[in-house]
Design a protein around this motif. Structure first.
Motif, mmCIF file in Angstrom:
data_model
loop_
_atom_site.group_PDB
_atom_site.id
_atom_site.type_symbol
_atom_site.label_atom_id
_atom_site.label_comp_id
_atom_site.label_asym_id
_atom_site.label_seq_id
_atom_site.Cartn_x
_atom_site.Cartn_y
_atom_site.Cartn_z
ATOM 1 N N ASN A 31 6.912 -3.043 -7.981
ATOM 2 C CA ASN A 31 6.089 -3.666 -6.945
ATOM 3 C C ASN A 31 6.328 -5.165 -6.833
ATOM 4 O O ASN A 31 5.979 -5.774 -5.813
ATOM 5 C CB ASN A 31 4.604 -3.407 -7.221
ATOM 6 C CG ASN A 31 4.228 -1.953 -7.024
ATOM 7 O OD1 ASN A 31 4.849 -1.255 -6.221
ATOM 8 N ND2 ASN A 31 3.234 -1.479 -7.750
ATOM 9 N N GLU A 32 6.928 -5.762 -7.851
ATOM 10 C CA GLU A 32 7.194 -7.202 -7.823
ATOM 11 C C GLU A 32 8.419 -7.548 -6.995
ATOM 12 O O GLU A 32 8.553 -8.688 -6.545
ATOM 13 C CB GLU A 32 7.382 -7.723 -9.254
ATOM 14 C CG GLU A 32 6.150 -7.562 -10.147
ATOM 15 C CD GLU A 32 6.445 -7.922 -11.590
ATOM 16 O OE1 GLU A 32 7.638 -8.223 -11.889
ATOM 17 O OE2 GLU A 32 5.519 -7.906 -12.416
ATOM 18 N N THR A 68 9.155 -5.488 -0.802
ATOM 19 C CA THR A 68 8.279 -6.182 0.127
ATOM 20 C C THR A 68 6.989 -5.396 0.348
ATOM 21 O O THR A 68 6.905 -4.200 0.065
ATOM 22 C CB THR A 68 8.978 -6.381 1.477
ATOM 23 O OG1 THR A 68 9.282 -5.084 2.036
ATOM 24 C CG2 THR A 68 10.264 -7.165 1.310
ATOM 25 N N GLU A 69 6.004 -6.098 0.886
ATOM 26 C CA GLU A 69 4.737 -5.453 1.188
ATOM 27 C C GLU A 69 4.916 -4.397 2.276
ATOM 28 O O GLU A 69 4.243 -3.363 2.268
ATOM 29 C CB GLU A 69 3.723 -6.501 1.648
ATOM 30 C CG GLU A 69 2.331 -5.953 1.897
ATOM 31 C CD GLU A 69 1.349 -7.036 2.295
ATOM 32 O OE1 GLU A 69 0.189 -6.688 2.638
ATOM 33 O OE2 GLU A 69 1.733 -8.224 2.280
ATOM 34 N N GLU A 70 5.851 -4.649 3.213
ATOM 35 C CA GLU A 70 6.125 -3.671 4.272
ATOM 36 C C GLU A 70 6.652 -2.372 3.685
ATOM 37 O O GLU A 70 6.303 -1.274 4.139
ATOM 38 C CB GLU A 70 7.124 -4.234 5.281
ATOM 39 C CG GLU A 70 6.582 -5.357 6.157
ATOM 40 C CD GLU A 70 6.496 -6.682 5.428
ATOM 41 O OE1 GLU A 70 7.012 -6.774 4.272
ATOM 42 O OE2 GLU A 70 5.911 -7.628 5.977
ATOM 43 N N THR A 71 7.508 -2.485 2.665
ATOM 44 C CA THR A 71 8.036 -1.283 2.018
ATOM 45 C C THR A 71 6.929 -0.510 1.320
ATOM 46 O O THR A 71 6.850 0.724 1.419
ATOM 47 C CB THR A 71 9.124 -1.659 1.001
ATOM 48 O OG1 THR A 71 10.232 -2.238 1.686
ATOM 49 C CG2 THR A 71 9.590 -0.440 0.228
ATOM 50 N N THR A 72 6.059 -1.218 0.620
ATOM 51 C CA THR A 72 4.931 -0.563 -0.050
ATOM 52 C C THR A 72 4.051 0.157 0.951
ATOM 53 O O THR A 72 3.637 1.303 0.738
ATOM 54 C CB THR A 72 4.107 -1.595 -0.824
ATOM 55 O OG1 THR A 72 4.945 -2.268 -1.771
ATOM 56 C CG2 THR A 72 2.967 -0.912 -1.576
ATOM 57 N N ASN A 73 3.785 -0.506 2.080
ATOM 58 C CA ASN A 73 2.953 0.119 3.118
ATOM 59 C C ASN A 73 3.647 1.318 3.739
ATOM 60 O O ASN A 73 3.008 2.331 4.048
ATOM 61 C CB ASN A 73 2.616 -0.908 4.198
ATOM 62 C CG ASN A 73 1.731 -2.030 3.679
ATOM 63 O OD1 ASN A 73 1.011 -1.851 2.689
ATOM 64 N ND2 ASN A 73 1.766 -3.164 4.337
ATOM 65 N N GLU A 128 3.390 4.265 1.452
ATOM 66 C CA GLU A 128 2.049 4.826 1.497
ATOM 67 C C GLU A 128 1.799 5.571 2.801
ATOM 68 O O GLU A 128 1.107 6.581 2.833
ATOM 69 C CB GLU A 128 1.015 3.707 1.318
ATOM 70 C CG GLU A 128 1.030 3.075 -0.063
ATOM 71 C CD GLU A 128 0.048 1.925 -0.185
ATOM 72 O OE1 GLU A 128 -0.553 1.552 0.858
ATOM 73 O OE2 GLU A 128 -0.130 1.407 -1.307
ATOM 74 N N GLU A 129 2.378 5.059 3.895
ATOM 75 C CA GLU A 129 2.163 5.676 5.200
ATOM 76 C C GLU A 129 2.756 7.074 5.278
ATOM 77 O O GLU A 129 2.214 7.955 5.947
ATOM 78 C CB GLU A 129 2.767 4.795 6.290
ATOM 79 C CG GLU A 129 2.490 5.286 7.709
ATOM 80 C CD GLU A 129 3.052 4.358 8.757
ATOM 81 O OE1 GLU A 129 3.000 4.715 9.950
ATOM 82 O OE2 GLU A 129 3.547 3.273 8.389
ATOM 83 N N GLU A 161 12.227 -8.270 -1.978
ATOM 84 C CA GLU A 161 11.911 -9.693 -2.052
ATOM 85 C C GLU A 161 13.050 -10.374 -2.809
ATOM 86 O O GLU A 161 13.107 -10.340 -4.034
ATOM 87 C CB GLU A 161 10.576 -9.910 -2.773
ATOM 88 C CG GLU A 161 9.348 -9.383 -2.042
ATOM 89 C CD GLU A 161 8.968 -10.274 -0.863
ATOM 90 O OE1 GLU A 161 9.651 -11.320 -0.661
ATOM 91 O OE2 GLU A 161 8.013 -9.937 -0.159
#
Length: 404
Positions: A75-76, A79-84, A87-88, A106
């Protein structure tokens, strides 16, 4: 369609420029550009994954995979977009094959990890850039693995290359199965040959059979008296006997509870499958466990609309639909499926042949299995198993026969 020569542009300026446009015409291109940033004649790093924390440790490949003691969490570096996006994919069921999520990173975070490595090992800017790309390749490959494959990578305790991670995981799983078979001397069923029995039983079950036949050995009696392990048959330690354990090790306990059969076997299999895959369907990627918790928390009047919004295939009968809406159970949302069906020789298996499926996907796979068995005349076509080496001949006219 946009055609990009990846070898002609090592810096991927073209790939980044046309990334969004290419995604609309050829999604696999984005995956290739993301997973394989470039190719090198030699690798600099290998990677291991902690069994406890899931953090990834970097190793110096040229120095016999010496550990750098530098590690990071996935998670470090994504990117936040990838995490979202990850999850999506788990919030809505897809009837088609889900499109792989493009993993974005990142770069600054990866750069900080690489900067901590030995400067005498990564001597040039090119080495550091290659190391960044190897980190990206490993993370992308690791995220694409099944839960059982990730567990194999973690428990192996050895560093792996950023290339061919799926093949390496398969080899580890096969090696572990072979090691168990050799360890138990072939007494316990670890054979890869076809087995149409759901459970094979352990040392205790075989000891009970031999006792009935009058051929029980001293080891069999020790198993039946609780002095030896009920799965592998080996002698247990004094501490295990004092604790009234029936297994000699945690490994035997995990394997025996799945493969011996018995009253609590199904719940044991579900528990282990949930620990590996968290109730996420391995075909459509919906988080079926999360959907169950959401439906359970809603008033009954709101449950039907939520299920329709996520493209959930509702039960065919009125009574089944009422049970789902009025008293939802977790077993109505996800189940454990044999990748190689029991009727096709996949019985008496370990977790490597099991996967989590949502109920609609499981029903579809069962329907496909029945079609295959009907064509081959195997187990399940008429409820009885055909004789060895014999196949039931299909009458082509039966396909066009309709009930009146």
């Amino acid at each position: 369609p946009v055609v990009v020569d990846l070898d002609a542009d090592k810096e991927y300026g073209i790939a980044n420029t046309y990334k969004k446009l290419a995604a609309r015409t050829h999604p696999a291109f984005v995956q290739k550009a993301t997973h394989e940033p470039t190719s090198y004649s030699h690798e600099l790093l290998t990677f291991s994954v902690s069994q406890n924390s899931g953090r990834i440790t970097l190793h110096y490949k040229k120095e016999s995979n010496r550990s750098s003691f530098i590690n990071f969490d996935i998670n470090e570096v994504v990117t936040e977009e990838t995490t979202n996006a990850l999850e999506e994919t788990q919030t809505k069921r897809s009837s088609a094959i889900p499109t792989p999520v493009s993993i974005s990173f990142e770069n600054d975070a990866i750069g900080k990890v690489i900067q901590k490595l030995d400067s005498t090992y990564l001597k040039s800017r090119t080495d550091r850039k290659q190391s960044c790309n190897e980190v990206k390749m490993f993370v992308s490959s690791y995220l694409s693995l099944r839960g059982i494959e990730r567990k194999a990578i973690q428990t192996c305790g050895e560093p792996f290359s950023s290339k061919g991670l799926a093949q390496a995981a398969a080899k580890v799983i096969s090696a572990q199965a072979l090691e168990k078979r050799n360890q138990y001397g072939g007494g316990t069923t670890f054979s890869s040959s076809a087995n149409a029995e759901r459970y094979s039983g352990g040392a205790k079950e075989r000891a009970e059979e031999r006792l009935k036949e009058g051929t029980a050995t001293s080891q069999d009696m020790a198993i039946l008296q609780g002095q030896n392990c009920v799965w592998c048959g080996e002698a247990m330690s004094a501490a295990s006997r004092k604790a009234k354990s029936v297994y000699c090790s945690q490994e035997c306990a995990e394997t025996g509870r799945i493969r011996r059969g018995g009253m609590f076997t199904s719940s044991m299999i579900r528990n282990q499958a949930f620990a590996l895959e968290a109730g996420v369907c391995q075909l459509c990627n919906i988080d079926a466990h999360g959907l169950f918790l959401r439906i359970k928390a809603l008033p009954p009047a709101q449950r039907l609309s939520v299920l329709c919004n996520v493209n959930w295939k509702l039960p065919m009968t009125h009574d089944a639909l009422e049970r789902l809406l009025q008293d939802p159970k977790e077993g109505s949302f996800w189940q454990v499926d044999h990748i190689k069906a029991v009727a096709e020789g996949g019985g008496s298996c370990g977790m490597d042949n099991l996967r989590t499926l949502c109920v609609p996907c499981h029903a579809l796979e069962t329907q496909k299995l029945r079609g295959r068995l009907k064509l081959t005349g195997g187990v399940g076509s008429s409820g009885e198993e055909e004789g060895a080496g014999k196949k039931k001949q299909l009458d082509i006219r039966s396909i066009f026969t309709t009930s009146r």
